[in-house]
Scaffold this motif. Sequence first.
Motif, PDB file in Angstrom:
ATOM      1  N   VAL A  49       0.850  -1.186   0.000  1.00 47.96           N
ATOM      2  CA  VAL A  49       0.000   0.000   0.000  1.00 47.96           C
ATOM      3  C   VAL A  49       0.886   1.236   0.000  1.00 47.96           C
ATOM      4  O   VAL A  49       1.755   1.384   0.866  1.00 47.96           O
ATOM      5  CB  VAL A  49      -0.934   0.049   1.235  1.00 47.96           C
ATOM      6  CG1 VAL A  49      -1.846   1.279   1.165  1.00 47.96           C
ATOM      7  CG2 VAL A  49      -1.767  -1.218   1.340  1.00 47.96           C
ATOM      8  N   LEU A  50       0.698   2.095  -0.987  1.00 49.65           N
ATOM      9  CA  LEU A  50       1.387   3.376  -1.046  1.00 49.65           C
ATOM     10  C   LEU A  50       0.499   4.392  -0.335  1.00 49.65           C
ATOM     11  O   LEU A  50      -0.611   4.677  -0.784  1.00 49.65           O
ATOM     12  CB  LEU A  50       1.633   3.782  -2.506  1.00 49.65           C
ATOM     13  CG  LEU A  50       2.647   4.896  -2.790  1.00 49.65           C
ATOM     14  CD1 LEU A  50       2.933   4.969  -4.301  1.00 49.65           C
ATOM     15  CD2 LEU A  50       2.201   6.264  -2.305  1.00 49.65           C
ATOM     16  N   VAL A  51       0.976   4.921   0.780  1.00 46.77           N
ATOM     17  CA  VAL A  51       0.201   5.852   1.604  1.00 46.77           C
ATOM     18  C   VAL A  51       0.788   7.253   1.463  1.00 46.77           C
ATOM     19  O   VAL A  51       1.987   7.455   1.688  1.00 46.77           O
ATOM     20  CB  VAL A  51       0.214   5.434   3.089  1.00 46.77           C
ATOM     21  CG1 VAL A  51      -0.619   6.400   3.930  1.00 46.77           C
ATOM     22  CG2 VAL A  51      -0.306   4.017   3.257  1.00 46.77           C
ATOM     23  N   HIS A  52      -0.052   8.217   1.099  1.00 43.06           N
ATOM     24  CA  HIS A  52       0.375   9.609   0.986  1.00 43.06           C
ATOM     25  C   HIS A  52      -0.335  10.454   2.041  1.00 43.06           C
ATOM     26  O   HIS A  52      -1.567  10.515   2.082  1.00 43.06           O
ATOM     27  CB  HIS A  52       0.053  10.171  -0.407  1.00 43.06           C
ATOM     28  CG  HIS A  52       0.351  11.643  -0.537  1.00 43.06           C
ATOM     29  ND1 HIS A  52       1.628  12.135  -0.650  1.00 43.06           N
ATOM     30  CD2 HIS A  52      -0.471  12.736  -0.543  1.00 43.06           C
ATOM     31  CE1 HIS A  52       1.591  13.454  -0.740  1.00 43.06           C
ATOM     32  NE2 HIS A  52       0.322  13.842  -0.663  1.00 43.06           N
ATOM     33  N   LEU A  53       0.453  11.083   2.915  1.00 42.14           N
ATOM     34  CA  LEU A  53      -0.060  12.030   3.902  1.00 42.14           C
ATOM     35  C   LEU A  53       0.270  13.423   3.400  1.00 42.14           C
ATOM     36  O   LEU A  53       1.441  13.760   3.186  1.00 42.14           O
ATOM     37  CB  LEU A  53       0.588  11.787   5.268  1.00 42.14           C
ATOM     38  CG  LEU A  53       0.271  12.779   6.384  1.00 42.14           C
ATOM     39  CD1 LEU A  53      -1.211  12.771   6.729  1.00 42.14           C
ATOM     40  CD2 LEU A  53       1.125  12.469   7.625  1.00 42.14           C
ATOM     41  N   VAL A  96      -3.034   3.891  -2.126  1.00 43.29           N
ATOM     42  CA  VAL A  96      -3.270   3.028  -3.269  1.00 43.29           C
ATOM     43  C   VAL A  96      -2.732   1.637  -2.946  1.00 43.29           C
ATOM     44  O   VAL A  96      -1.548   1.486  -2.620  1.00 43.29           O
ATOM     45  CB  VAL A  96      -2.572   3.553  -4.539  1.00 43.29           C
ATOM     46  CG1 VAL A  96      -2.905   2.653  -5.726  1.00 43.29           C
ATOM     47  CG2 VAL A  96      -2.978   4.992  -4.824  1.00 43.29           C
ATOM     48  N   GLN A  97      -3.599   0.637  -3.009  1.00 41.33           N
ATOM     49  CA  GLN A  97      -3.186  -0.742  -2.819  1.00 41.33           C
ATOM     50  C   GLN A  97      -2.739  -1.290  -4.170  1.00 41.33           C
ATOM     51  O   GLN A  97      -3.488  -1.269  -5.144  1.00 41.33           O
ATOM     52  CB  GLN A  97      -4.327  -1.575  -2.241  1.00 41.33           C
ATOM     53  CG  GLN A  97      -3.900  -2.942  -1.758  1.00 41.33           C
ATOM     54  CD  GLN A  97      -4.980  -3.647  -0.942  1.00 41.33           C
ATOM     55  OE1 GLN A  97      -6.116  -3.209  -0.922  1.00 41.33           O
ATOM     56  NE2 GLN A  97      -4.616  -4.730  -0.286  1.00 41.33           N
ATOM     57  N   ILE A 121      -8.842   5.227   0.116  1.00 40.51           N
ATOM     58  CA  ILE A 121      -7.945   4.183  -0.366  1.00 40.51           C
ATOM     59  C   ILE A 121      -8.598   3.537  -1.576  1.00 40.51           C
ATOM     60  O   ILE A 121      -9.813   3.361  -1.620  1.00 40.51           O
ATOM     61  CB  ILE A 121      -7.645   3.121   0.715  1.00 40.51           C
ATOM     62  CG1 ILE A 121      -6.647   2.087   0.172  1.00 40.51           C
ATOM     63  CG2 ILE A 121      -8.897   2.443   1.223  1.00 40.51           C
ATOM     64  CD1 ILE A 121      -6.075   1.169   1.229  1.00 40.51           C
ATOM     65  N   ALA A 122      -7.784   3.224  -2.559  1.00 45.93           N
ATOM     66  CA  ALA A 122      -8.291   2.582  -3.774  1.00 45.93           C
ATOM     67  C   ALA A 122      -7.332   1.497  -4.205  1.00 45.93           C
ATOM     68  O   ALA A 122      -6.123   1.590  -3.974  1.00 45.93           O
ATOM     69  CB  ALA A 122      -8.452   3.609  -4.894  1.00 45.93           C
ATOM     70  N   THR A 123      -7.859   0.457  -4.791  1.00 48.55           N
ATOM     71  CA  THR A 123      -7.018  -0.503  -5.487  1.00 48.55           C
ATOM     72  C   THR A 123      -6.524   0.171  -6.765  1.00 48.55           C
ATOM     73  O   THR A 123      -7.268   0.868  -7.439  1.00 48.55           O
ATOM     74  CB  THR A 123      -7.822  -1.759  -5.849  1.00 48.55           C
ATOM     75  OG1 THR A 123      -8.312  -2.357  -4.644  1.00 48.55           O
ATOM     76  CG2 THR A 123      -6.961  -2.762  -6.596  1.00 48.55           C
ATOM     77  N   MET A 124      -5.249   0.011  -7.068  1.00 46.85           N
ATOM     78  CA  MET A 124      -4.698   0.610  -8.275  1.00 46.85           C
ATOM     79  C   MET A 124      -5.535   0.214  -9.493  1.00 46.85           C
ATOM     80  O   MET A 124      -5.704  -0.975  -9.767  1.00 46.85           O
ATOM     81  CB  MET A 124      -3.253   0.133  -8.472  1.00 46.85           C
ATOM     82  CG  MET A 124      -2.565   0.727  -9.697  1.00 46.85           C
ATOM     83  SD  MET A 124      -1.009  -0.109 -10.096  1.00 46.85           S
ATOM     84  CE  MET A 124      -1.646  -1.587 -10.951  1.00 46.85           C
ATOM     85  N   PRO A 125      -6.092   1.187 -10.212  1.00 47.55           N
ATOM     86  CA  PRO A 125      -6.809   0.842 -11.456  1.00 47.55           C
ATOM     87  C   PRO A 125      -5.862   0.108 -12.409  1.00 47.55           C
ATOM     88  O   PRO A 125      -4.727   0.519 -12.605  1.00 47.55           O
ATOM     89  CB  PRO A 125      -7.225   2.215 -12.007  1.00 47.55           C
ATOM     90  CG  PRO A 125      -7.297   3.101 -10.800  1.00 47.55           C
ATOM     91  CD  PRO A 125      -6.159   2.635  -9.926  1.00 47.55           C
ATOM     92  N   TRP A 126      -6.343  -0.967 -13.002  1.00 48.70           N
ATOM     93  CA  TRP A 126      -5.468  -1.831 -13.780  1.00 48.70           C
ATOM     94  C   TRP A 126      -6.153  -2.326 -15.047  1.00 48.70           C
ATOM     95  O   TRP A 126      -7.356  -2.177 -15.222  1.00 48.70           O
ATOM     96  CB  TRP A 126      -5.026  -3.027 -12.943  1.00 48.70           C
ATOM     97  CG  TRP A 126      -6.182  -3.837 -12.402  1.00 48.70           C
ATOM     98  CD1 TRP A 126      -6.844  -3.617 -11.227  1.00 48.70           C
ATOM     99  CD2 TRP A 126      -6.839  -4.941 -13.026  1.00 48.70           C
ATOM    100  NE1 TRP A 126      -7.867  -4.526 -11.073  1.00 48.70           N
ATOM    101  CE2 TRP A 126      -7.892  -5.358 -12.160  1.00 48.70           C
ATOM    102  CE3 TRP A 126      -6.643  -5.633 -14.224  1.00 48.70           C
ATOM    103  CZ2 TRP A 126      -8.735  -6.431 -12.457  1.00 48.70           C
ATOM    104  CZ3 TRP A 126      -7.487  -6.698 -14.527  1.00 48.70           C
ATOM    105  CH2 TRP A 126      -8.516  -7.091 -13.642  1.00 48.70           C
ATOM    106  N   GLN A 127      -5.340  -2.928 -15.878  1.00 47.46           N
ATOM    107  CA  GLN A 127      -5.829  -3.622 -17.061  1.00 47.46           C
ATOM    108  C   GLN A 127      -4.949  -4.848 -17.269  1.00 47.46           C
ATOM    109  O   GLN A 127      -3.818  -4.891 -16.781  1.00 47.46           O
ATOM    110  CB  GLN A 127      -5.774  -2.710 -18.289  1.00 47.46           C
ATOM    111  CG  GLN A 127      -4.391  -2.198 -18.629  1.00 47.46           C
ATOM    112  CD  GLN A 127      -4.433  -1.102 -19.673  1.00 47.46           C
ATOM    113  OE1 GLN A 127      -5.416  -0.391 -19.805  1.00 47.46           O
ATOM    114  NE2 GLN A 127      -3.342  -0.966 -20.421  1.00 47.46           N
TER     115      GLN A 127
END
Length: 343
Positions: free
Chosen positions: A92-96, A106-107, A292-298
Amino acid sequence: MPTFPRSQSVALAPQHRWRPVVALAAVLVLLVVATVSATAVRFARLAGNIDTVDLVREDVAAAGGGGVNLLVVGSDARDEDPRMGDRADSMVLVHLSEDRSRIDAVQIPRDTVLDLPACTEDLGYAFSGYYGMINGALGAGPGCLVSAVEALSGVRLDHFLELRFEGFSRVVDALDGLPVDLPEAMVDPKAELDLPAGEQVLDGQQALAWARTRDSFPDGSDIGRMGNQQTVMYTIVDRVKERKLVTHPGRAYSFADAVTSSVRADADLSELRTLARLGAGLARVPRENISIATMPWQPDLHDPNRVVPSAAAEELFVALARDEPAPSPVEPDPVTGASGAVS
């Protein structure tokens, strides 16, 4: 006692979207509480629990526009050999934000593939870059994983925090287990999971198996498992509240001892006072400003069983790099990977 369906969708209900990040904040806040209540000897013991790593990483194209960027990793490292065959099981990339008013996280799916950058791992050995899954970069050291995430996201990371599997088990055991109510039995021999239906309290090893299972879900995918891992995280938060750890310094210290004995972090973050400051900053953020969101992917063109960031992911990462609010929350469809706004 929480009740959970057998199949978890990646797109969680909006009211639960904030909880994985709050789980991190809760752990750090507990460290603050323990620090305040601890004697000098206890404080030194907590600080000494944390394994320290130097982030020897490559200079990749990554930007930092203010705020703090933290990579939180759950790994399959084992206590008997915490380096052999390490894989990042969750990231998980956490931005404060710089003004401490907002948390965006972003997970990152472990099945994400990219051109992993060449790097020099912790013991000084060269790691040749190749096209592969991002989770494998941890095997060459935390610095190599940090370089890979920076290459993927374009976001400069300030800190690294890793919780090992055995550590996760100890944390759950320090909470006297996790109470759950399963509508159906869950069985997954690969994850050593065998849970009956109904109300029960999971011990540390059972909770770990629950978090790791893939075959218990219809598609057996990592994307499906990520929703379950988020469920596990907010169950831990509920348990922390139920046990009233924050208002009982003695209990908080015991929990903090279990947590700090289970993590490794970069040299700066391993200083307990740095953890305390970060925890205090995370705790100040209003609930409505946490996302928090799951990284949008394809699907990857070379392998439909692997994923790559979509255009929506690039937009999200750019916002984090610039310390700007994340775009409207999006979640990928667990089958097609197409992204859409969460209502």
